[in-house]
Design an enzyme around this catalytic site. Structure first.
Site, mmCIF file in Angstrom:
data_model
loop_
_atom_site.group_PDB
_atom_site.id
_atom_site.type_symbol
_atom_site.label_atom_id
_atom_site.label_comp_id
_atom_site.label_asym_id
_atom_site.label_seq_id
_atom_site.Cartn_x
_atom_site.Cartn_y
_atom_site.Cartn_z
ATOM 1 N N HIS A 86 52.237 28.422 38.069
ATOM 2 C CA HIS A 86 53.450 28.896 38.754
ATOM 3 C C HIS A 86 54.567 27.903 38.421
ATOM 4 C CE1 HIS A 86 56.124 29.640 42.201
ATOM 5 N NE2 HIS A 86 55.504 30.788 42.372
ATOM 6 N N ASP A 92 47.370 22.462 42.638
ATOM 7 C CA ASP A 92 48.191 23.434 43.356
ATOM 8 C C ASP A 92 47.232 24.447 43.974
ATOM 9 O OD1 ASP A 92 49.733 25.538 44.196
ATOM 10 O OD2 ASP A 92 50.727 25.866 42.268
ATOM 11 N N GLN A 108 47.214 29.392 45.811
ATOM 12 C CA GLN A 108 46.436 30.643 45.730
ATOM 13 C C GLN A 108 44.961 30.389 45.967
ATOM 14 O OE1 GLN A 108 47.704 33.593 45.521
ATOM 15 N NE2 GLN A 108 49.796 33.022 45.020
ATOM 16 N N LYS A 135 50.957 31.769 52.924
ATOM 17 C CA LYS A 135 49.976 32.536 52.145
ATOM 18 C C LYS A 135 48.617 32.537 52.828
ATOM 19 C CE LYS A 135 52.176 31.335 47.750
ATOM 20 N NZ LYS A 135 52.749 32.521 47.119
ATOM 21 N N CYS A 143 57.126 34.246 38.836
ATOM 22 C CA CYS A 143 57.441 32.810 38.723
ATOM 23 C C CYS A 143 56.452 32.121 37.799
ATOM 24 C CB CYS A 143 57.459 32.121 40.085
ATOM 25 S SG CYS A 143 58.741 32.741 41.158
HETATM 26 N N1 PMP Z 1 51.919 27.828 43.363
HETATM 27 C C1 PMP Z 1 51.394 29.054 43.281
HETATM 28 C C2 PMP Z 1 50.165 29.274 42.466
HETATM 29 C C3 PMP Z 1 52.014 30.108 43.957
HETATM 30 O O1 PMP Z 1 51.506 31.338 43.877
HETATM 31 C C4 PMP Z 1 53.174 29.854 44.717
HETATM 32 C C5 PMP Z 1 53.896 30.968 45.467
HETATM 33 N N2 PMP Z 1 53.974 32.173 44.806
HETATM 34 C C6 PMP Z 1 53.643 28.547 44.772
HETATM 35 C C7 PMP Z 1 53.000 27.561 44.098
HETATM 36 C C8 PMP Z 1 54.879 28.196 45.546
HETATM 37 O O2 PMP Z 1 54.667 28.398 46.890
HETATM 38 P P1 PMP Z 1 55.927 28.361 47.904
HETATM 39 O O3 PMP Z 1 56.920 29.310 47.349
HETATM 40 O O4 PMP Z 1 55.329 28.813 49.200
HETATM 41 O O5 PMP Z 1 56.409 26.947 47.943
#
Ligand code: PMP
Length: 411
Positions: free
Chosen positions: A128, A205, A208, A231, A369
């Site tokens: 991401h 990270d 997910q 999430k 993203c």
């Molecule tokens: N890492 C991953 C793998 C994600 O899917 C996301 C959110 N789509 C994020 C980081 C960022 O999370 P946040 O927007 O809640 O900070």
């Protein structure tokens, strides 16, 4: 013999989430954008309402009972987060706004302090942006090299190539536990061990990962691990950084202000201990309390049960989607979470998303993203259905029927 499905009492679970019995565009809502954010159970909504209505007071400052009660509850939630991740102690849990802020915190407070020109940072091709751009920009700032682990056509990291990238100059390896765009579950324990072999620290990270897989940061031996509350059924605006205590202690603060200091004078400021050193300003205490209620809910169902049921949904949805003529799944790793990205003939993903929405089916469309991932697979965007344990096999059928409608529109 009991099947995995029976482990989850789906009828009861769906009642726990009021939004799931609502309608969208005149059809029952089929919510399949769980990788972006999960819906909230009534218990979390109730906890927040009760806190705002009957118990609201700021934390850490008050000598009065209301404030002290809120402070104690926030400390308990820090403990719950430590238990969720099996952290050695709750002081290793830092509250932040979300995974994005958490990774930026580590890139700034660890990266800018400890990296030198010529050092190297490794990420993967399927991160991401939140776990890509902060490292890329850190490298530019400090003059470090930015390296990317490639993936095969299934979306699995190429570990032999990763081993080649590791050198004694590698200082940080930052990899996602699960890819939000493809669903790939990465072998993070192995990735961490290999990084440690060259003396690098690791940032996982878990945005997910944590809602779907039982996670043990000590077993993985991750140096840092981040996730977002929204999430995992919690409110927005709250997330967690786990960091090994000795690393958090070695880092300088990320932001300065109230709550993160020990004493302040015109000449000098001394900082609070970890984790408060990284929690400048009034924390999102209502959201922290909501996160506590969300973790109670997850624990009640059990992450092993969640993972088993979501895997069933993944297999069923994969089988049914593969059978749709003209549909191609992007991301076919052997080890996958319940995320399915796909393209349909040459129909633009936004058109797919708009038409299935008319059938009540909410899916994500776009680059998620994860533009480097899209570039790797030669597509500008995909449609993505991501499943949660409150989804049903009937909802998979509704998705497939809605996709057939898209095909009719474009036939
Ligand atoms: N890492 C991953 C793998 C994600 O899917 C996301 C959110 N789509 C994020 C980081 C960022 O999370 P946040 O927007 O809640 O900070």
């Amino acid at each position: 013999m009991s099947t995995k499905t029976e482990i989850i009492n789906i009828e009861q679970i769906r009642k726990d989430f009021p939004i799931l019995s609502t309608q969208m565009n005149g059809k029952p809502l089929v919510y399949l954008d769980n990788a972006a954010s999960t819906q909230k159970p009534q218990s979390v909504i109730d906890r927040l309402t009760k806190f705002y209505r009957d118990e609201y007071a700021t934390v850490s400052r008050g000598v009065y009972a209301l404030s002290q009660q809120a402070t104690i509850e926030c400390m308990q939630v820090r403990e719950k987060c430590a238990q969720l991740l099996n952290a050695a102690k709750s002081e290793e849990i830092v509250f932040v706004r979300g995974a994005t802020e958490g990774i930026n915190l580590i890139a700034s407070a660890y990266g800018e302090k400890f990296l030198k020109p010529g050092d190297e940072v490794i990420v993967s091709n399927i991160e991401h942006h939140a776990n890509f751009v902060p490292w890329q920009q850190l490298c530019k700032k400090v003059g470090a090299a930015f390296k990317v682990i490639p993936v095969n056509d299934a979306g699995e990291l190429l570990l032999d190539e990763y081993k080649q990238l590791l050198t004694d100059k590698t200082k940080i390896v930052a990899v996602g536990q699960v890819s939000n765009a493809l669903g790939t579950i990465n072998p993070i324990k192995e990735i961490v061990a290999l990084a440690h072999g060259v003396g690098a620290i690791t940032v996982i990270d878990g945005a997910q990962g944590v809602p779907h897989l039982k996670t043990d940061v000590q077993d993985i031996d991750a140096d840092f691990y981040v996730f977002s509350g929204h999430k995992i059924f919690a409110p927005t605006g709250i997330g967690v950084v786990y960091g090994k205590e000795k690393l958090l202690e070695a880092m300088d603060p990320y932001q300065y202000g109230g709550e993160m200091v020990q004493s302040v004078s015109i000449e000098e400021t001394t900082f609070a201990q970890v984790p408060q050193k990284f929690e400048a300003g009034t924390t999102a205490f209502a959201q922290i309390i909501g996160l506590g209620a969300a973790l109670d809910y997850v624990n009640k169902i059990g992450l092993d049960n969640i993972a088993a049921y979501e895997h069933e949904l993944l297999l069923e949805a994969t089988k049914k989607l593969e059978a749709v003529e003209g549909l191609r799944i992007i991301g076919t790793a052997v080890n996958k979470a319940s995320v399915i990205s796909f393209e349909l003939k040459d129909i633009h993903p936004h058109d797919i998303g708009t038409i299935v929405d008319q059938e009540g089916v909410a899916i994500r469309t776009g680059h998620h993203c994860a533009q480097p991932t899209m570039q790797r697979f030669g597509v500008p965007a995909t449609a993505r259905a991501s499943f949660c344990f409150y989804n049903t096999k009937e909802e998979i059928d509704a998705l497939v029927a809605a996709i057939e409608k898209v095909k009719q529109v474009f036939s």
